[in-house]
Design a protein around this motif. Structure first.
Motif, PDB file in Angstrom:
ATOM      1  N   ASP A 156       0.810  -1.224   0.000  1.00 55.54           N
ATOM      2  CA  ASP A 156       0.000   0.000   0.000  1.00 55.54           C
ATOM      3  C   ASP A 156       0.839   1.269   0.000  1.00 55.54           C
ATOM      4  O   ASP A 156       0.577   2.205   0.749  1.00 55.54           O
ATOM      5  CB  ASP A 156      -0.939  -0.008   1.213  1.00 55.54           C
ATOM      6  CG  ASP A 156      -2.394   0.082   0.802  1.00 55.54           C
ATOM      7  OD1 ASP A 156      -2.686   0.063  -0.399  1.00 55.54           O
ATOM      8  OD2 ASP A 156      -3.236   0.170   1.714  1.00 55.54           O
ATOM      9  N   GLY A 157       1.869   1.274  -0.821  1.00 58.46           N
ATOM     10  CA  GLY A 157       2.674   2.486  -0.947  1.00 58.46           C
ATOM     11  C   GLY A 157       3.903   2.530  -0.072  1.00 58.46           C
ATOM     12  O   GLY A 157       4.723   3.425  -0.219  1.00 58.46           O
ATOM     13  N   THR A 158       4.038   1.588   0.845  1.00 58.39           N
ATOM     14  CA  THR A 158       5.220   1.582   1.700  1.00 58.39           C
ATOM     15  C   THR A 158       6.460   1.221   0.895  1.00 58.39           C
ATOM     16  O   THR A 158       7.530   1.793   1.088  1.00 58.39           O
ATOM     17  CB  THR A 158       5.039   0.591   2.863  1.00 58.39           C
ATOM     18  OG1 THR A 158       3.860   0.948   3.584  1.00 58.39           O
ATOM     19  CG2 THR A 158       6.220   0.609   3.796  1.00 58.39           C
ATOM     20  N   LEU A 159       6.312   0.258  -0.024  1.00 55.26           N
ATOM     21  CA  LEU A 159       7.396  -0.149  -0.907  1.00 55.26           C
ATOM     22  C   LEU A 159       7.067   0.234  -2.337  1.00 55.26           C
ATOM     23  O   LEU A 159       5.900   0.215  -2.725  1.00 55.26           O
ATOM     24  CB  LEU A 159       7.579  -1.672  -0.877  1.00 55.26           C
ATOM     25  CG  LEU A 159       8.183  -2.301   0.351  1.00 55.26           C
ATOM     26  CD1 LEU A 159       8.158  -3.821   0.217  1.00 55.26           C
ATOM     27  CD2 LEU A 159       9.610  -1.835   0.555  1.00 55.26           C
ATOM     28  N   GLY A 160       8.084   0.543  -3.090  1.00 58.17           N
ATOM     29  CA  GLY A 160       7.913   0.777  -4.517  1.00 58.17           C
ATOM     30  C   GLY A 160       8.854  -0.137  -5.275  1.00 58.17           C
ATOM     31  O   GLY A 160       9.788  -0.709  -4.704  1.00 58.17           O
ATOM     32  N   VAL A 161       8.627  -0.285  -6.560  1.00 57.39           N
ATOM     33  CA  VAL A 161       9.512  -1.115  -7.373  1.00 57.39           C
ATOM     34  C   VAL A 161      10.942  -0.592  -7.263  1.00 57.39           C
ATOM     35  O   VAL A 161      11.898  -1.362  -7.201  1.00 57.39           O
ATOM     36  CB  VAL A 161       9.032  -1.148  -8.837  1.00 57.39           C
ATOM     37  CG1 VAL A 161      10.059  -1.800  -9.739  1.00 57.39           C
ATOM     38  CG2 VAL A 161       7.704  -1.885  -8.951  1.00 57.39           C
ATOM     39  N   ASP A 162      11.086   0.727  -7.193  1.00 58.34           N
ATOM     40  CA  ASP A 162      12.422   1.309  -7.069  1.00 58.34           C
ATOM     41  C   ASP A 162      13.110   0.921  -5.762  1.00 58.34           C
ATOM     42  O   ASP A 162      14.323   0.986  -5.660  1.00 58.34           O
ATOM     43  CB  ASP A 162      12.365   2.823  -7.222  1.00 58.34           C
ATOM     44  CG  ASP A 162      11.410   3.478  -6.243  1.00 58.34           C
ATOM     45  OD1 ASP A 162      10.365   2.884  -5.934  1.00 58.34           O
ATOM     46  OD2 ASP A 162      11.691   4.609  -5.806  1.00 58.34           O
ATOM     47  N   ASP A 163      12.345   0.497  -4.762  1.00 59.77           N
ATOM     48  CA  ASP A 163      12.936   0.043  -3.507  1.00 59.77           C
ATOM     49  C   ASP A 163      13.562  -1.343  -3.631  1.00 59.77           C
ATOM     50  O   ASP A 163      14.508  -1.669  -2.914  1.00 59.77           O
ATOM     51  CB  ASP A 163      11.879   0.004  -2.394  1.00 59.77           C
ATOM     52  CG  ASP A 163      11.380   1.393  -2.032  1.00 59.77           C
ATOM     53  OD1 ASP A 163      12.208   2.325  -1.989  1.00 59.77           O
ATOM     54  OD2 ASP A 163      10.164   1.536  -1.811  1.00 59.77           O
ATOM     55  N   VAL A 164      13.000  -2.186  -4.504  1.00 58.90           N
ATOM     56  CA  VAL A 164      13.483  -3.563  -4.593  1.00 58.90           C
ATOM     57  C   VAL A 164      14.459  -3.794  -5.745  1.00 58.90           C
ATOM     58  O   VAL A 164      15.264  -4.722  -5.690  1.00 58.90           O
ATOM     59  CB  VAL A 164      12.311  -4.568  -4.691  1.00 58.90           C
ATOM     60  CG1 VAL A 164      11.469  -4.531  -3.430  1.00 58.90           C
ATOM     61  CG2 VAL A 164      11.459  -4.326  -5.908  1.00 58.90           C
ATOM     62  N   LEU A 165      14.416  -2.975  -6.783  1.00 54.56           N
ATOM     63  CA  LEU A 165      15.309  -3.186  -7.933  1.00 54.56           C
ATOM     64  C   LEU A 165      16.798  -3.195  -7.579  1.00 54.56           C
ATOM     65  O   LEU A 165      17.545  -3.993  -8.147  1.00 54.56           O
ATOM     66  CB  LEU A 165      15.041  -2.142  -9.014  1.00 54.56           C
ATOM     67  CG  LEU A 165      13.825  -2.408  -9.887  1.00 54.56           C
ATOM     68  CD1 LEU A 165      13.633  -1.279 -10.893  1.00 54.56           C
ATOM     69  CD2 LEU A 165      13.916  -3.735 -10.597  1.00 54.56           C
ATOM     70  N   PRO A 166      17.264  -2.355  -6.651  1.00 57.36           N
ATOM     71  CA  PRO A 166      18.707  -2.376  -6.342  1.00 57.36           C
ATOM     72  C   PRO A 166      19.207  -3.720  -5.806  1.00 57.36           C
ATOM     73  O   PRO A 166      20.399  -3.981  -5.821  1.00 57.36           O
ATOM     74  CB  PRO A 166      18.863  -1.282  -5.285  1.00 57.36           C
ATOM     75  CG  PRO A 166      17.711  -0.378  -5.492  1.00 57.36           C
ATOM     76  CD  PRO A 166      16.594  -1.258  -5.966  1.00 57.36           C
ATOM     77  N   TYR A 167      18.323  -4.579  -5.339  1.00 59.09           N
ATOM     78  CA  TYR A 167      18.733  -5.865  -4.791  1.00 59.09           C
ATOM     79  C   TYR A 167      18.921  -6.929  -5.871  1.00 59.09           C
ATOM     80  O   TYR A 167      19.278  -8.062  -5.572  1.00 59.09           O
ATOM     81  CB  TYR A 167      17.722  -6.359  -3.757  1.00 59.09           C
ATOM     82  CG  TYR A 167      17.685  -5.448  -2.550  1.00 59.09           C
ATOM     83  CD1 TYR A 167      18.687  -5.489  -1.596  1.00 59.09           C
ATOM     84  CD2 TYR A 167      16.669  -4.507  -2.400  1.00 59.09           C
ATOM     85  CE1 TYR A 167      18.679  -4.637  -0.509  1.00 59.09           C
ATOM     86  CE2 TYR A 167      16.647  -3.652  -1.310  1.00 59.09           C
ATOM     87  CZ  TYR A 167      17.649  -3.716  -0.381  1.00 59.09           C
ATOM     88  OH  TYR A 167      17.641  -2.871   0.694  1.00 59.09           O
ATOM     89  N   PHE A 168      18.684  -6.587  -7.122  1.00 58.72           N
ATOM     90  CA  PHE A 168      18.829  -7.532  -8.221  1.00 58.72           C
ATOM     91  C   PHE A 168      20.025  -7.150  -9.068  1.00 58.72           C
ATOM     92  O   PHE A 168      20.227  -5.976  -9.379  1.00 58.72           O
ATOM     93  CB  PHE A 168      17.570  -7.530  -9.100  1.00 58.72           C
ATOM     94  CG  PHE A 168      16.391  -8.132  -8.420  1.00 58.72           C
ATOM     95  CD1 PHE A 168      16.120  -9.482  -8.536  1.00 58.72           C
ATOM     96  CD2 PHE A 168      15.557  -7.356  -7.640  1.00 58.72           C
ATOM     97  CE1 PHE A 168      15.038 -10.038  -7.894  1.00 58.72           C
ATOM     98  CE2 PHE A 168      14.479  -7.898  -6.986  1.00 58.72           C
ATOM     99  CZ  PHE A 168      14.213  -9.250  -7.114  1.00 58.72           C
ATOM    100  N   PRO A 169      20.821  -8.160  -9.461  1.00 64.15           N
ATOM    101  CA  PRO A 169      21.945  -7.855 -10.352  1.00 64.15           C
ATOM    102  C   PRO A 169      21.427  -7.285 -11.678  1.00 64.15           C
ATOM    103  O   PRO A 169      20.332  -7.626 -12.121  1.00 64.15           O
ATOM    104  CB  PRO A 169      22.607  -9.216 -10.586  1.00 64.15           C
ATOM    105  CG  PRO A 169      22.015 -10.146  -9.593  1.00 64.15           C
ATOM    106  CD  PRO A 169      20.734  -9.553  -9.116  1.00 64.15           C
ATOM    107  N   VAL A 170      22.203  -6.428 -12.298  1.00 61.92           N
ATOM    108  CA  VAL A 170      21.801  -5.785 -13.543  1.00 61.92           C
ATOM    109  C   VAL A 170      21.424  -6.830 -14.594  1.00 61.92           C
ATOM    110  O   VAL A 170      20.470  -6.663 -15.338  1.00 61.92           O
ATOM    111  CB  VAL A 170      22.921  -4.859 -14.064  1.00 61.92           C
ATOM    112  CG1 VAL A 170      22.576  -4.306 -15.427  1.00 61.92           C
ATOM    113  CG2 VAL A 170      23.159  -3.732 -13.079  1.00 61.92           C
ATOM    114  N   ALA A 171      22.140  -7.943 -14.638  1.00 61.66           N
ATOM    115  CA  ALA A 171      21.873  -8.982 -15.636  1.00 61.66           C
ATOM    116  C   ALA A 171      20.498  -9.615 -15.446  1.00 61.66           C
ATOM    117  O   ALA A 171      19.911 -10.136 -16.383  1.00 61.66           O
ATOM    118  CB  ALA A 171      22.950 -10.054 -15.573  1.00 61.66           C
TER     119      ALA A 171
END
Length: 105
Positions: free
Chosen positions: A33-48
């Motif tokens: 409900d707005g606490t997390l955004g996709v931008d919050d989780v993307l840094p945890y994934f390798p670029v590949a």
């Protein structure tokens, strides 16, 4: 070129696993409900691992949800400002009001 045989099946299987992970994370972001955004989780994934196509739906849903929250906030702000203006008009009217009090003997 195109990957064929066992390597092709492995690549498709890897894509399927990533898709399920992306779908689960997208659901978690939506449930927050707005606490997390996709931008919050993307840094945890390798670029590949981060493929625009795999994240496209999740990003669009997140942006749509954020847009709705901004609209709700703007509406609440407009309502609050209208109430503040009403209160200011009431106070202004009270400042200019005069009363005559009669004294009984």
């Amino acid at each position: 070129g195109r990957v064929s045989g066992g390597a092709g099946r492995a690549a498709r299987a890897g894509h399927g696993v990533r898709k399920r992970v992306v779908d689960k994370i997208a659901a978690l972001v939506e449930e927050s409900d707005g606490t997390l955004g996709v931008d919050d989780v993307l840094p945890y994934f390798p670029v590949a691992v981060v493929s625009v196509d795999e994240w496209r739906v999740a990003v669009l849903a997140d942006l749509s949800a954020r847009d709705a929250r901004v609209d709700a906030h703007n509406s609440a702000t407009a309502q609050a400002n209208a109430k503040i203006e009403d209160a200011r008009r009431t106070l202004s009217a009270l400042e200019t009001r005069e009363a005559v009090i009669g004294w009984d003997e």
